[in-house]
Design a protein around this motif. Structure first.
Motif, PDB file in Angstrom:
ATOM      1  N   LEU A  70       0.833  -1.191   0.000  1.00  0.00           N
ATOM      2  CA  LEU A  70       0.000   0.000   0.000  1.00  0.00           C
ATOM      3  C   LEU A  70       0.867   1.240   0.000  1.00  0.00           C
ATOM      4  O   LEU A  70       1.898   1.279   0.669  1.00  0.00           O
ATOM      5  CB  LEU A  70      -0.883   0.041   1.248  1.00  0.00           C
ATOM      6  N   LYS A  71       0.434   2.258  -0.711  1.00  0.00           N
ATOM      7  CA  LYS A  71       1.081   3.563  -0.624  1.00  0.00           C
ATOM      8  C   LYS A  71       0.530   4.245   0.620  1.00  0.00           C
ATOM      9  O   LYS A  71      -0.668   4.254   0.857  1.00  0.00           O
ATOM     10  CB  LYS A  71       0.781   4.384  -1.866  1.00  0.00           C
ATOM     11  N   CYS A  72       1.420   4.796   1.415  1.00  0.00           N
ATOM     12  CA  CYS A  72       1.027   5.367   2.702  1.00  0.00           C
ATOM     13  C   CYS A  72       1.776   6.679   2.904  1.00  0.00           C
ATOM     14  O   CYS A  72       2.982   6.725   2.740  1.00  0.00           O
ATOM     15  CB  CYS A  72       1.371   4.379   3.807  1.00  0.00           C
ATOM     16  N   ASP A  73       1.054   7.742   3.250  1.00  0.00           N
ATOM     17  CA  ASP A  73       1.723   9.020   3.498  1.00  0.00           C
ATOM     18  C   ASP A  73       2.119   9.186   4.966  1.00  0.00           C
ATOM     19  O   ASP A  73       2.618  10.214   5.368  1.00  0.00           O
ATOM     20  CB  ASP A  73       0.867  10.198   3.026  1.00  0.00           C
ATOM     21  N   TYR A  74       1.891   8.160   5.756  1.00  0.00           N
ATOM     22  CA  TYR A  74       2.225   8.122   7.175  1.00  0.00           C
ATOM     23  C   TYR A  74       1.443   9.136   8.005  1.00  0.00           C
ATOM     24  O   TYR A  74       1.873   9.516   9.091  1.00  0.00           O
ATOM     25  CB  TYR A  74       3.736   8.239   7.422  1.00  0.00           C
ATOM     26  N   SER A  75       0.287   9.539   7.506  1.00  0.00           N
ATOM     27  CA  SER A  75      -0.642  10.296   8.350  1.00  0.00           C
ATOM     28  C   SER A  75      -1.304   9.293   9.293  1.00  0.00           C
ATOM     29  O   SER A  75      -1.295   8.076   9.039  1.00  0.00           O
ATOM     30  CB  SER A  75      -1.712  10.984   7.498  1.00  0.00           C
ATOM     31  N   TYR A  76      -1.888   9.789  10.368  1.00  0.00           N
ATOM     32  CA  TYR A  76      -2.592   8.902  11.298  1.00  0.00           C
ATOM     33  C   TYR A  76      -3.635   8.085  10.543  1.00  0.00           C
ATOM     34  O   TYR A  76      -3.741   6.874  10.727  1.00  0.00           O
ATOM     35  CB  TYR A  76      -3.258   9.704  12.427  1.00  0.00           C
ATOM     36  N   GLU A  77      -4.397   8.742   9.682  1.00  0.00           N
ATOM     37  CA  GLU A  77      -5.482   8.081   8.965  1.00  0.00           C
ATOM     38  C   GLU A  77      -4.978   6.969   8.054  1.00  0.00           C
ATOM     39  O   GLU A  77      -5.561   5.890   7.985  1.00  0.00           O
ATOM     40  CB  GLU A  77      -6.291   9.101   8.155  1.00  0.00           C
ATOM     41  N   SER A  78      -3.880   7.230   7.332  1.00  0.00           N
ATOM     42  CA  SER A  78      -3.370   6.206   6.412  1.00  0.00           C
ATOM     43  C   SER A  78      -2.762   5.031   7.169  1.00  0.00           C
ATOM     44  O   SER A  78      -2.895   3.880   6.742  1.00  0.00           O
ATOM     45  CB  SER A  78      -2.370   6.796   5.423  1.00  0.00           C
ATOM     46  N   ILE A  79      -2.120   5.300   8.289  1.00  0.00           N
ATOM     47  CA  ILE A  79      -1.570   4.207   9.103  1.00  0.00           C
ATOM     48  C   ILE A  79      -2.709   3.374   9.671  1.00  0.00           C
ATOM     49  O   ILE A  79      -2.678   2.147   9.646  1.00  0.00           O
ATOM     50  CB  ILE A  79      -0.676   4.749  10.235  1.00  0.00           C
ATOM     51  N   ARG A  80      -3.738   4.053  10.164  1.00  0.00           N
ATOM     52  CA  ARG A  80      -4.879   3.334  10.737  1.00  0.00           C
ATOM     53  C   ARG A  80      -5.564   2.462   9.688  1.00  0.00           C
ATOM     54  O   ARG A  80      -5.900   1.310   9.951  1.00  0.00           O
ATOM     55  CB  ARG A  80      -5.872   4.306  11.362  1.00  0.00           C
ATOM     56  N   MET A  81      -5.768   3.016   8.495  1.00  0.00           N
ATOM     57  CA  MET A  81      -6.404   2.244   7.435  1.00  0.00           C
ATOM     58  C   MET A  81      -5.569   1.008   7.088  1.00  0.00           C
ATOM     59  O   MET A  81      -6.097  -0.090   6.926  1.00  0.00           O
ATOM     60  CB  MET A  81      -6.592   3.103   6.190  1.00  0.00           C
ATOM     61  N   ALA A  82      -4.249   1.179   7.004  1.00  0.00           N
ATOM     62  CA  ALA A  82      -3.369   0.055   6.687  1.00  0.00           C
ATOM     63  C   ALA A  82      -3.355  -0.987   7.795  1.00  0.00           C
ATOM     64  O   ALA A  82      -3.204  -2.180   7.528  1.00  0.00           O
ATOM     65  CB  ALA A  82      -1.957   0.559   6.419  1.00  0.00           C
ATOM     66  N   ALA A  83      -3.526  -0.558   9.022  1.00  0.00           N
ATOM     67  CA  ALA A  83      -3.431  -1.459  10.176  1.00  0.00           C
ATOM     68  C   ALA A  83      -4.742  -2.171  10.505  1.00  0.00           C
ATOM     69  O   ALA A  83      -4.748  -3.076  11.338  1.00  0.00           O
ATOM     70  CB  ALA A  83      -2.948  -0.684  11.398  1.00  0.00           C
ATOM     71  N   GLU A  84      -5.829  -1.789   9.860  1.00  0.00           N
ATOM     72  CA  GLU A  84      -7.119  -2.446  10.128  1.00  0.00           C
ATOM     73  C   GLU A  84      -6.988  -3.952   9.942  1.00  0.00           C
ATOM     74  O   GLU A  84      -6.509  -4.425   8.926  1.00  0.00           O
ATOM     75  CB  GLU A  84      -8.204  -1.906   9.196  1.00  0.00           C
ATOM     76  N   GLY A  85      -7.399  -4.700  10.931  1.00  0.00           N
ATOM     77  CA  GLY A  85      -7.361  -6.152  10.851  1.00  0.00           C
ATOM     78  C   GLY A  85      -6.020  -6.784  11.145  1.00  0.00           C
ATOM     79  O   GLY A  85      -5.889  -8.005  11.118  1.00  0.00           O
ATOM     80  N   CYS A  86      -4.999  -5.978  11.405  1.00  0.00           N
ATOM     81  CA  CYS A  86      -3.670  -6.524  11.709  1.00  0.00           C
ATOM     82  C   CYS A  86      -3.601  -6.981  13.164  1.00  0.00           C
ATOM     83  O   CYS A  86      -4.240  -6.415  14.038  1.00  0.00           O
ATOM     84  CB  CYS A  86      -2.582  -5.485  11.451  1.00  0.00           C
ATOM     85  N   GLU A  87      -2.788  -7.988  13.380  1.00  0.00           N
ATOM     86  CA  GLU A  87      -2.540  -8.487  14.725  1.00  0.00           C
ATOM     87  C   GLU A  87      -1.214  -7.980  15.275  1.00  0.00           C
ATOM     88  O   GLU A  87      -0.938  -8.131  16.463  1.00  0.00           O
ATOM     89  CB  GLU A  87      -2.540 -10.006  14.725  1.00  0.00           C
ATOM     90  N   ALA A  88      -0.404  -7.410  14.399  1.00  0.00           N
ATOM     91  CA  ALA A  88       0.907  -6.913  14.824  1.00  0.00           C
ATOM     92  C   ALA A  88       1.362  -5.792  13.890  1.00  0.00           C
ATOM     93  O   ALA A  88       0.925  -5.716  12.743  1.00  0.00           O
ATOM     94  CB  ALA A  88       1.948  -8.037  14.811  1.00  0.00           C
ATOM     95  N   ILE A  89       2.240  -4.948  14.418  1.00  0.00           N
ATOM     96  CA  ILE A  89       2.887  -3.900  13.636  1.00  0.00           C
ATOM     97  C   ILE A  89       4.388  -4.004  13.871  1.00  0.00           C
ATOM     98  O   ILE A  89       4.835  -4.093  15.014  1.00  0.00           O
ATOM     99  CB  ILE A  89       2.414  -2.492  14.050  1.00  0.00           C
ATOM    100  N   VAL A  90       5.142  -3.994  12.783  1.00  0.00           N
ATOM    101  CA  VAL A  90       6.595  -3.886  12.855  1.00  0.00           C
ATOM    102  C   VAL A  90       6.918  -2.507  12.293  1.00  0.00           C
ATOM    103  O   VAL A  90       6.714  -2.247  11.112  1.00  0.00           O
ATOM    104  CB  VAL A  90       7.303  -4.995  12.049  1.00  0.00           C
ATOM    105  N   HIS A  91       7.409  -1.630  13.161  1.00  0.00           N
ATOM    106  CA  HIS A  91       7.630  -0.235  12.786  1.00  0.00           C
ATOM    107  C   HIS A  91       9.107   0.017  12.518  1.00  0.00           C
ATOM    108  O   HIS A  91       9.923   0.068  13.431  1.00  0.00           O
ATOM    109  CB  HIS A  91       7.108   0.673  13.894  1.00  0.00           C
ATOM    110  N   LEU A  92       9.427   0.171  11.220  1.00  0.00           N
ATOM    111  CA  LEU A  92      10.799   0.414  10.785  1.00  0.00           C
ATOM    112  C   LEU A  92      10.978   1.794  10.176  1.00  0.00           C
ATOM    113  O   LEU A  92      12.103   2.236   9.959  1.00  0.00           O
ATOM    114  CB  LEU A  92      11.206  -0.622   9.722  1.00  0.00           C
ATOM    115  N   ALA A  93       9.880   2.468   9.842  1.00  0.00           N
ATOM    116  CA  ALA A  93       9.957   3.717   9.075  1.00  0.00           C
ATOM    117  C   ALA A  93      10.597   4.842   9.876  1.00  0.00           C
ATOM    118  O   ALA A  93      10.300   5.037  11.050  1.00  0.00           O
ATOM    119  CB  ALA A  93       8.559   4.141   8.638  1.00  0.00           C
TER     120      ALA A  93
END
Length: 127
Positions: A45-68
């Motif tokens: 997914l293309k993500c601008d790293y706004s709160y909204e775009s991160i939240r949309m990408a994370a919907e349904g995820c069980e984990a986040i690996v934050h490298l950015a």
């Protein structure tokens, strides 16, 4: 397991993402630029790293690996703000598994063989 990986195109991410995908984890990968790579079990997914775009990408995820992160040391405030957004999204969505990875630069220039017990010797403000 569905995992969101931010900043996958860096040194660590390009090693981590194929391994996660190969283990049949559904890996949801975000980054700013358009992605052309194809991996099994990976959604780009293309993500601008706004709160909204991160939240949309994370919907349904069980984990986040934050490298950015921005590599430029003058961008530290941008990095801190992004970290806060990622953790806020995790909290808001009830994602309890978050892996936050910094840079091996915190251990100095000769950090190739560093581990968690190594003395901290940051090479710059980014580290």
């Amino acid at each position: 397991m569905k995992v969101l990986v931010t900043g996958w195109s860096g040194t660590l991410g390009t090693s981590l993402v194929p391994k996660l995908a190969a283990e049949c984890h559904l890996v949801l990968v975000s980054r700013r630029s358009v992605v052309m790579e194809k991996l099994p079990n990976a959604i780009f997914l293309k993500c601008d790293y706004s709160y909204e775009s991160i939240r949309m990408a994370a919907e349904g995820c069980e984990a986040i690996v934050h490298l950015a992160a921005q590599r430029n040391p003058e961008q530290w405030l941008t990095n801190v703000a992004l970290d806060a957004k990622v953790f806020q999204v995790a909290q808001d969505l009830g994602i309890q598994n978050v892996v936050f990875i910094s840079t091996r630069g915190v251990y100095g220039l000769d950090s190739f063989h560093a581990d968690e017990q190594a003395e901290v010797n940051p090479i710059d403000n980014y580290a």
